[in-house]
Design an enzyme around this catalytic site. Structure first.
Site, short mmCIF file in Angstrom:
data_model
loop_
_atom_site.label_atom_id
_atom_site.label_comp_id
_atom_site.label_asym_id
_atom_site.label_seq_id
_atom_site.Cartn_x
_atom_site.Cartn_y
_atom_site.Cartn_z
N ASP A 32 -2.27 -35.64 -30.53
CA ASP A 32 -3.51 -34.92 -31.04
C ASP A 32 -3.71 -35.00 -32.34
O ASP A 32 -2.73 -35.52 -33.17
CB ASP A 32 -3.39 -33.52 -30.51
N LEU A 33 -4.95 -34.84 -32.88
CA LEU A 33 -4.91 -35.06 -34.42
C LEU A 33 -5.08 -33.82 -35.09
O LEU A 33 -4.11 -33.25 -35.85
CB LEU A 33 -6.46 -35.83 -34.73
N ASP A 34 -6.09 -33.11 -34.93
CA ASP A 34 -6.46 -31.88 -35.75
C ASP A 34 -5.27 -30.77 -35.49
O ASP A 34 -5.33 -30.38 -34.20
CB ASP A 34 -7.59 -31.23 -35.62
N THR A 53 -6.41 -30.18 -40.41
CA THR A 53 -7.83 -29.99 -40.29
C THR A 53 -8.30 -28.81 -39.31
O THR A 53 -9.39 -28.56 -39.56
CB THR A 53 -8.39 -31.30 -39.93
N LYS A 61 -9.84 -24.74 -30.38
CA LYS A 61 -8.92 -25.63 -30.76
C LYS A 61 -9.09 -26.74 -29.40
O LYS A 61 -8.89 -26.42 -28.18
CB LYS A 61 -7.90 -25.38 -30.90
N SER A 107 -7.75 -37.55 -29.16
CA SER A 107 -8.47 -36.15 -30.20
C SER A 107 -10.01 -35.95 -29.60
O SER A 107 -10.71 -37.02 -29.22
CB SER A 107 -8.38 -36.57 -31.63
N ALA A 108 -10.16 -34.70 -29.41
CA ALA A 108 -11.57 -34.43 -29.15
C ALA A 108 -12.63 -34.55 -30.16
O ALA A 108 -13.81 -34.54 -30.10
CB ALA A 108 -11.68 -33.04 -28.58
N LYS A 162 -11.29 -31.54 -23.24
CA LYS A 162 -9.85 -31.05 -23.03
C LYS A 162 -10.31 -29.54 -22.54
O LYS A 162 -11.27 -29.08 -22.91
CB LYS A 162 -8.74 -30.49 -24.16
N GLU A 167 0.53 -31.69 -28.87
CA GLU A 167 -0.69 -30.91 -29.16
C GLU A 167 -0.49 -29.57 -29.59
O GLU A 167 0.56 -28.96 -29.66
CB GLU A 167 -1.12 -30.53 -27.45
N ASP A 168 -1.64 -28.78 -30.30
CA ASP A 168 -1.45 -27.81 -30.90
C ASP A 168 -2.53 -26.82 -30.13
O ASP A 168 -2.57 -25.50 -30.76
CB ASP A 168 -1.71 -27.70 -32.28
P1 B16 Z 1 -15.45 -32.76 -34.29
P2 B16 Z 1 -8.19 -32.62 -31.68
C1 B16 Z 1 -10.80 -31.08 -31.81
O1 B16 Z 1 -9.63 -32.20 -32.35
C2 B16 Z 1 -10.45 -29.85 -32.53
O2 B16 Z 1 -9.26 -29.06 -32.40
C3 B16 Z 1 -11.63 -28.81 -32.13
O3 B16 Z 1 -11.57 -27.77 -32.98
C4 B16 Z 1 -12.79 -29.57 -32.64
O4 B16 Z 1 -14.13 -28.81 -32.33
C5 B16 Z 1 -13.01 -30.94 -31.85
O5 B16 Z 1 -12.11 -31.70 -32.16
C6 B16 Z 1 -14.39 -31.77 -32.09
O6 B16 Z 1 -14.34 -32.29 -33.33
O7 B16 Z 1 -16.57 -31.81 -34.48
O8 B16 Z 1 -15.11 -33.31 -35.36
O9 B16 Z 1 -16.13 -34.01 -33.30
O10 B16 Z 1 -7.43 -31.18 -32.06
O11 B16 Z 1 -8.61 -32.81 -30.36
O12 B16 Z 1 -7.88 -33.89 -32.42
MG MG Z 2 -5.44 -30.22 -32.20
#
Ligand code: B16
Ligand code: MG
Length: 217
Positions: free
Chosen positions: A10-12, A18, A46, A115-116, A146, A170-171
């Site tokens: 996962d990224l964020d 972030t 998240k 990542s989402a 997710k 994952e976090d």
């Molecule tokens: P964006 P991850 C997710 O990233 C974040 O955890 C989530 O808070 C955010 O809303 C989502 O990406 C969408 O991000 O607005 O940049 O498209 O944790 O799956 O890496």
């Molecule tokens: Mg995350």
């Protein structure tokens, strides 16, 4: 411990913090509805897509918006988020991540991103980590957020590794559920009371890197 052939990150919140910038950007939006978005509320956001996140916040704030305003707010949230992240550098990579990527690459373990976020590539570039990832699945190439397993199943299939040989970091509670539904090993980074169904949980990535990483790959 079972050995894995593929690591899906996962990224964020796992590679870089972030998650705090997503929170700040959403908190600002929520304050416009006179709603004080808490850290506890933020756990629900998240790993969840931008659209789904706004729907959750509107529910919490007991608000509804017409389509035009909904779209406008999504654009504003992303503008604020991009502003927050513009100055991130490789120094923001969370402890243990660079060392783990180097170790996995050397062992010829396949590495993918799940990542989402639609901003995932921008963030990886700023961190100078893009070259480690053989496959990047992000918010631009998935249809379901997710906890749907789509993001990780697409990753494993693009890398040609069976789900039961994949390990996900994952976090988020939604991300751990996605990994388990995909039939993968789920490693949660954070506090154990945040998650359901994880296989392992570590307070931070460095603890994992110094401990069990070498047993699981
Ligand atoms: P964006 P991850 C997710 O990233 C974040 O955890 C989530 O808070 C955010 O809303 C989502 O990406 C969408 O991000 O607005 O940049 O498209 O944790 O799956 O890496
Ligand atoms: Mg995350």
């Amino acid at each position: 411990m079972k050995k894995h052939e593929c690591a899906l990150f996962d990224l964020d919140g796992v590679i870089v913090d972030t998650a705090k910038y997503h929170f700040l950007a959403w908190k600002k939006i929520a304050s416009n509805f006179k709603y004080n978005l808490t850290h506890e509320d933020n756990e629900l956001l998240k790993g969840v897509s931008r659209i789904e996140s706004l729907k959750i916040i509107l529910k919490l704030a007991n608000k509804s918006l017409d389509e035009v305003l909904f779209e406008k707010i999504l654009i504003q949230k992303n503008k604020d988020y991009l502003n927050f992240i513009q100055n991130i550098t490789p120094e923001d990579i969370l402890p243990g991540i660079s060392e783990a990527l180097f170790y996995l690459k050397k062992k010829q373990i396949k590495i993918g991103l799940g990542s989402a976020s639609k901003n995932a590539k921008i963030v990886l570039d700023l961190l100078e980590l893009t070259s480690y990832f053989e496959v990047i699945i992000d918010g631009n190439n998935i249809n379901r957020s997710k906890p749907d397993p789509e993001v990780f199943l697409r990753g494993s299939s693009a890398l040609g590794i069976a789900p039961d040989k994949c390990l996900v970091f994952e976090d988020s509670a939604s991300g751990i559920l996605a990994a388990k539904t995909a039939g993968m090993t789920a490693v949660a980074i954070g506090s154990p009371d945040t998650f359901l169904k994880e296989d392992f949980c570590y307070p931070n990535f460095l603890t994992f890197f110094k401990g069990d990483l070498h047993q699981l790959f």
